[in-house]
Design a protein around this motif. Structure first.
Motif, PDB file in Angstrom:
ATOM      1  N   GLU A   6       0.830  -1.206   0.000  1.00 39.15           N
ATOM      2  CA  GLU A   6       0.000   0.000   0.000  1.00 39.15           C
ATOM      3  C   GLU A   6       0.864   1.255   0.000  1.00 39.15           C
ATOM      4  O   GLU A   6       1.988   1.253   0.499  1.00 39.15           O
ATOM      5  CB  GLU A   6      -0.911   0.044   1.232  1.00 39.15           C
ATOM      6  CG  GLU A   6      -1.887  -1.089   1.363  1.00 39.15           C
ATOM      7  CD  GLU A   6      -1.519  -2.012   2.498  1.00 39.15           C
ATOM      8  OE1 GLU A   6      -2.407  -2.669   3.053  1.00 39.15           O
ATOM      9  OE2 GLU A   6      -0.318  -2.070   2.828  1.00 39.15           O
ATOM     10  N   CYS A  22      -2.674   0.189  -3.934  1.00 44.95           N
ATOM     11  CA  CYS A  22      -2.206  -1.111  -3.460  1.00 44.95           C
ATOM     12  C   CYS A  22      -1.751  -1.901  -4.682  1.00 44.95           C
ATOM     13  O   CYS A  22      -2.577  -2.280  -5.523  1.00 44.95           O
ATOM     14  CB  CYS A  22      -3.305  -1.842  -2.722  1.00 44.95           C
ATOM     15  SG  CYS A  22      -2.890  -3.534  -2.260  1.00 44.95           S
ATOM     16  N   TRP A  36     -10.601  -3.096   0.744  1.00 44.48           N
ATOM     17  CA  TRP A  36      -9.922  -2.203   1.677  1.00 44.48           C
ATOM     18  C   TRP A  36     -10.609  -2.327   3.036  1.00 44.48           C
ATOM     19  O   TRP A  36     -11.839  -2.295   3.117  1.00 44.48           O
ATOM     20  CB  TRP A  36      -9.994  -0.749   1.209  1.00 44.48           C
ATOM     21  CG  TRP A  36      -9.120  -0.435   0.038  1.00 44.48           C
ATOM     22  CD1 TRP A  36      -9.476  -0.418  -1.282  1.00 44.48           C
ATOM     23  CD2 TRP A  36      -7.729  -0.092   0.080  1.00 44.48           C
ATOM     24  NE1 TRP A  36      -8.396  -0.080  -2.064  1.00 44.48           N
ATOM     25  CE2 TRP A  36      -7.315   0.124  -1.247  1.00 44.48           C
ATOM     26  CE3 TRP A  36      -6.788   0.069   1.108  1.00 44.48           C
ATOM     27  CZ2 TRP A  36      -5.994   0.484  -1.582  1.00 44.48           C
ATOM     28  CZ3 TRP A  36      -5.492   0.414   0.778  1.00 44.48           C
ATOM     29  CH2 TRP A  36      -5.110   0.625  -0.553  1.00 44.48           C
ATOM     30  N   ARG A  38     -10.054  -1.127   7.399  1.00 46.59           N
ATOM     31  CA  ARG A  38      -9.359  -0.165   8.252  1.00 46.59           C
ATOM     32  C   ARG A  38      -9.523  -0.567   9.707  1.00 46.59           C
ATOM     33  O   ARG A  38     -10.482  -1.241  10.085  1.00 46.59           O
ATOM     34  CB  ARG A  38      -9.865   1.258   8.021  1.00 46.59           C
ATOM     35  CG  ARG A  38     -11.294   1.521   8.479  1.00 46.59           C
ATOM     36  CD  ARG A  38     -11.732   2.929   8.066  1.00 46.59           C
ATOM     37  NE  ARG A  38     -13.085   3.230   8.503  1.00 46.59           N
ATOM     38  CZ  ARG A  38     -13.740   4.342   8.176  1.00 46.59           C
ATOM     39  NH1 ARG A  38     -13.152   5.266   7.405  1.00 46.59           N
ATOM     40  NH2 ARG A  38     -14.968   4.542   8.617  1.00 46.59           N
ATOM     41  N   ILE A  70     -13.705   2.994  -4.693  1.00 38.84           N
ATOM     42  CA  ILE A  70     -12.736   1.931  -4.954  1.00 38.84           C
ATOM     43  C   ILE A  70     -12.701   1.684  -6.462  1.00 38.84           C
ATOM     44  O   ILE A  70     -13.729   1.727  -7.142  1.00 38.84           O
ATOM     45  CB  ILE A  70     -13.089   0.633  -4.189  1.00 38.84           C
ATOM     46  CG1 ILE A  70     -11.978  -0.401  -4.351  1.00 38.84           C
ATOM     47  CG2 ILE A  70     -14.439   0.083  -4.623  1.00 38.84           C
ATOM     48  CD1 ILE A  70     -12.159  -1.655  -3.476  1.00 38.84           C
ATOM     49  N   LEU A  81      -8.112   3.419  -3.626  1.00 33.87           N
ATOM     50  CA  LEU A  81      -9.195   3.925  -2.792  1.00 33.87           C
ATOM     51  C   LEU A  81      -9.076   5.439  -2.771  1.00 33.87           C
ATOM     52  O   LEU A  81      -8.162   5.986  -2.149  1.00 33.87           O
ATOM     53  CB  LEU A  81      -9.123   3.360  -1.377  1.00 33.87           C
ATOM     54  CG  LEU A  81     -10.311   3.735  -0.486  1.00 33.87           C
ATOM     55  CD1 LEU A  81     -11.591   3.054  -0.996  1.00 33.87           C
ATOM     56  CD2 LEU A  81     -10.070   3.341   0.970  1.00 33.87           C
ATOM     57  N   TYR A  94      -5.159   1.699   7.188  1.00 37.63           N
ATOM     58  CA  TYR A  94      -5.907   1.135   6.071  1.00 37.63           C
ATOM     59  C   TYR A  94      -5.115  -0.012   5.451  1.00 37.63           C
ATOM     60  O   TYR A  94      -3.912   0.123   5.164  1.00 37.63           O
ATOM     61  CB  TYR A  94      -6.199   2.205   5.026  1.00 37.63           C
ATOM     62  CG  TYR A  94      -7.301   3.141   5.443  1.00 37.63           C
ATOM     63  CD1 TYR A  94      -7.113   4.074   6.462  1.00 37.63           C
ATOM     64  CD2 TYR A  94      -8.554   3.086   4.839  1.00 37.63           C
ATOM     65  CE1 TYR A  94      -8.132   4.917   6.866  1.00 37.63           C
ATOM     66  CE2 TYR A  94      -9.584   3.939   5.228  1.00 37.63           C
ATOM     67  CZ  TYR A  94      -9.357   4.847   6.243  1.00 37.63           C
ATOM     68  OH  TYR A  94     -10.380   5.687   6.643  1.00 37.63           O
ATOM     69  N   TYR A  95      -5.813  -1.121   5.250  1.00 36.09           N
ATOM     70  CA  TYR A  95      -5.195  -2.320   4.688  1.00 36.09           C
ATOM     71  C   TYR A  95      -5.894  -2.705   3.389  1.00 36.09           C
ATOM     72  O   TYR A  95      -7.125  -2.679   3.319  1.00 36.09           O
ATOM     73  CB  TYR A  95      -5.340  -3.500   5.651  1.00 36.09           C
ATOM     74  CG  TYR A  95      -4.697  -3.313   6.993  1.00 36.09           C
ATOM     75  CD1 TYR A  95      -5.404  -2.745   8.050  1.00 36.09           C
ATOM     76  CD2 TYR A  95      -3.386  -3.737   7.225  1.00 36.09           C
ATOM     77  CE1 TYR A  95      -4.823  -2.578   9.297  1.00 36.09           C
ATOM     78  CE2 TYR A  95      -2.796  -3.577   8.468  1.00 36.09           C
ATOM     79  CZ  TYR A  95      -3.514  -2.996   9.493  1.00 36.09           C
ATOM     80  OH  TYR A  95      -2.931  -2.836  10.722  1.00 36.09           O
ATOM     81  N   CYS A  96      -5.111  -3.069   2.406  1.00 34.37           N
ATOM     82  CA  CYS A  96      -5.737  -3.708   1.251  1.00 34.37           C
ATOM     83  C   CYS A  96      -5.581  -5.220   1.407  1.00 34.37           C
ATOM     84  O   CYS A  96      -4.687  -5.701   2.107  1.00 34.37           O
ATOM     85  CB  CYS A  96      -5.167  -3.221  -0.066  1.00 34.37           C
ATOM     86  SG  CYS A  96      -3.582  -3.898  -0.545  1.00 34.37           S
ATOM     87  N   TRP A 114      -2.886  -9.963   2.807  1.00 36.34           N
ATOM     88  CA  TRP A 114      -3.047  -8.615   3.358  1.00 36.34           C
ATOM     89  C   TRP A 114      -1.766  -7.807   3.164  1.00 36.34           C
ATOM     90  O   TRP A 114      -0.655  -8.344   3.252  1.00 36.34           O
ATOM     91  CB  TRP A 114      -3.362  -8.699   4.862  1.00 36.34           C
ATOM     92  CG  TRP A 114      -4.680  -9.344   5.138  1.00 36.34           C
ATOM     93  CD1 TRP A 114      -4.952 -10.691   5.159  1.00 36.34           C
ATOM     94  CD2 TRP A 114      -5.914  -8.684   5.416  1.00 36.34           C
ATOM     95  NE1 TRP A 114      -6.286 -10.887   5.433  1.00 36.34           N
ATOM     96  CE2 TRP A 114      -6.901  -9.683   5.601  1.00 36.34           C
ATOM     97  CE3 TRP A 114      -6.279  -7.347   5.538  1.00 36.34           C
ATOM     98  CZ2 TRP A 114      -8.233  -9.372   5.898  1.00 36.34           C
ATOM     99  CZ3 TRP A 114      -7.603  -7.042   5.834  1.00 36.34           C
ATOM    100  CH2 TRP A 114      -8.557  -8.049   6.015  1.00 36.34           C
TER     101      TRP A 114
END
Length: 124
Positions: A6, A22, A36, A38, A70, A81, A94-96, A114
């Motif tokens: 990311e 990402c 995505w 969070r 998105i 995002l 924030y994670y993709c 992840w």
């Protein structure tokens, strides 16, 4: 080995915008749903948005509808995002994530891979 990297997080004032990216590698990106998530301090990880493999089926959390978008570029193996009208309550890591399947899902346990996360901080 699948890797998700990311970028694009940072500090922004309320009302501002950020675009998270990402970049994925390691398997056929265009096959799988991307999402995505969070996680804010002291809270559980929550889904923010998800996009199936061709972008025709998209989910948004109620809290971000109308503000976040998105999108994905399968040729670049990248999911984005776009976050507009940011609020202090959007502050989180924030994670993709890449799902196990091509069908749309927002269940975290249906995501196989992840990223490391990127911090988004919105000041009031």
């Amino acid at each position: 080995q699948v890797q998700l990297v990311e970028s694009g997080g940072g500090l922004v004032q309320a009302g501002g915008s950020l675009r998270l990216s990402c970049a994925a590698s390691g398997r056929t990106f265009s096959t799988y749903t991307m999402g995505w998530f969070r996680q804010a301090p002291g809270k559980e990880r929550e889904p923010v948005a998800a996009c199936n493999w061709h972008g025709g089926n998209i989910y948004y959390a109620e809290s971000v509808k109308g503000r976040f978008t998105i999108s994905r570029d399968n040729a670049k193996s990248t999911v984005y995002l776009q976050m507009n009208s940011l609020k202090p309550e959007d502050t989180a890591v924030y994670y993709c994530a890449e799902a196990r399947f091509s069908s749309p899902t927002i269940r975290a346990d249906e995501y196989a891979y992840w990223g490391q996360g990127t911090q988004v901080t919105v000041s009031s």
